[in-house]
Design an enzyme around this catalytic site. Sequence first.
Site, PDB file in Angstrom:
ATOM      1  CG  ASP A 188      -1.792   1.229   1.261  1.00  0.00           C
ATOM      2  OD1 ASP A 188      -2.615   1.361   0.335  1.00  0.00           O
ATOM      3  OD2 ASP A 188      -1.659   2.055   2.180  1.00  0.00           O
ATOM      4  CD  GLU A 273      -4.501   1.084  -3.699  1.00  0.00           C
ATOM      5  OE1 GLU A 273      -5.703   1.360  -3.737  1.00  0.00           O
ATOM      6  OE2 GLU A 273      -3.713   1.594  -2.886  1.00  0.00           O
ATOM      7  CB  CYS A 326     -13.408  -5.600   6.917  1.00  0.00           C
ATOM      8  SG  CYS A 326     -12.894  -6.786   8.171  1.00  0.00           S
ATOM      9  CB  CYS A 329     -15.841 -10.036   7.769  1.00  0.00           C
ATOM     10  SG  CYS A 329     -16.278  -8.284   7.813  1.00  0.00           S
ATOM     11  CB  CYS A 346     -14.637  -4.474  10.770  1.00  0.00           C
ATOM     12  SG  CYS A 346     -15.912  -5.234   9.744  1.00  0.00           S
ATOM     13  CB  CYS A 349     -15.831  -9.275  11.666  1.00  0.00           C
ATOM     14  SG  CYS A 349     -14.367  -8.372  11.123  1.00  0.00           S
ATOM     15  CG  ASP A 356      -1.407   3.214   5.492  1.00  0.00           C
ATOM     16  OD1 ASP A 356      -2.475   3.579   4.958  1.00  0.00           O
ATOM     17  OD2 ASP A 356      -0.540   4.003   5.898  1.00  0.00           O
TER      18      ASP A 356
HETATM   19 ZN   LIG Z   1     -14.853  -7.183   9.238  1.00  0.00          ZN
END
Ligand SMILES: [Zn+2]
Length: 415
Positions: A188, A273, A326, A329, A346, A349, A356
């Site tokens: 990243d 990226e 996330c 999940c 999150c 979850c 990052d």
């Molecule tokens: Zn999550």
Amino acid sequence: MLKAFKYRLYPDDSQARLLRQHAGCCRYVFNMGLEYRRKAYRRRGESRGYGDTVRLLNIMKKEKPWLREAYSQSLQSALRNLDTAYVNFFRDPGHFGYPNFKRKTSVQSIQYPQNCKVDFQEQKLHVPKIGWVPCIFHRRFEGRMKTVTISIEPSGEFHVSILVENEDETPVVIQQSVKDESDVLGIDMGVKALCTCSDGTVFENNRYLAKSEKRLRREQRRLSRKKKGSANRNRQRIKVAKINKKIANQRKDAVEKATAEIAGKSHAAVAVENLNVKGMVKNHHLAKSVSDASMSAFLTRLETKCRNKGKTFVKVDRWFPSSQTCSVCGHVNKGIRDLKIREWVCPRCHTRHERDNNASINIAREGYRLIARLPMDGGEVTPVEKTALQQDNQGPAVTDFAEAGRVLEREATCL
Ligand SMILES: [Zn+2]
């Protein structure tokens, strides 16, 4: 195989004066050629090529005899470079842009396609029309010298870059195989740090960079207060140029160290990226940090180093919501577009994420999916969200992952 070697050059005063003068001639010829080609197109819609500009140069040499003092092959090189700039522009206008006039205040350069000689024993370089110039050859090279380019920095330093061709075969690269997700290292590109890897490694910028930048701002302020055309102003201009050079070196140092370390890791593939650096620099909030991290230089160096080691290098589409997804999940949390949010939990979850690191894990996963040509996971990004993310990033109109896969395929065939 071709390799470039760069050395510092130490001309005496009269040699320095001649080099500057000859570089000035090259710049003049380049700009003259550009002006000629632009006008021919604008007025008559005609395009002019290298040959036309050379004919023009021969006429100019009669009108402006001072042009004859420079090495004629260097002047032709300037026109050759102009032609290359045009060819590049027509091939990929988005990346190269229309050729620009060369300024007196930026780096000046002179190219010698042949007839330079090196003397490693005496530490000097023979330059046509200049003679033997002292040069620090901190490392020797073997092979045939091709193009020699002398550059004059605004700080007053002279460098020479020598392109050498030798008999060495390009080393055979054994392609490493990617078996599962853990073979892919996600990167990243940072705003604060240089970059964060999915294995948890964080690469910082050069420690002294911030200090140099502070100094640069101070000296630039002083420069703006000096009277135009005064000797004081010129001295201050050189001072600012020297700090700029130092910052460039510090950035380069951080980039070289980080890319070497990443390419040296055991992962068989590296995913990054696909940032549209040009687009990001236009955004004022990000401008400074983008140039700080020297992202485009970083990606180019990383790609070369990875390919040399037989690693697969993949670029993940830039609108892919790497920071917002996330990594545990798969929930897409659109509330964290703001770059200031460094950590988040999150809502589905309840995993605590460092922005990052979470992004780099997602990039690794998406990179693996592209390499393995797996279908996209079901339903996490709806078409509406996808469009929203695209608009958000002002990204290119990539409509699906299949397109990204095709891009990847094209890139893979170039390996
Ligand atoms: Zn999550």
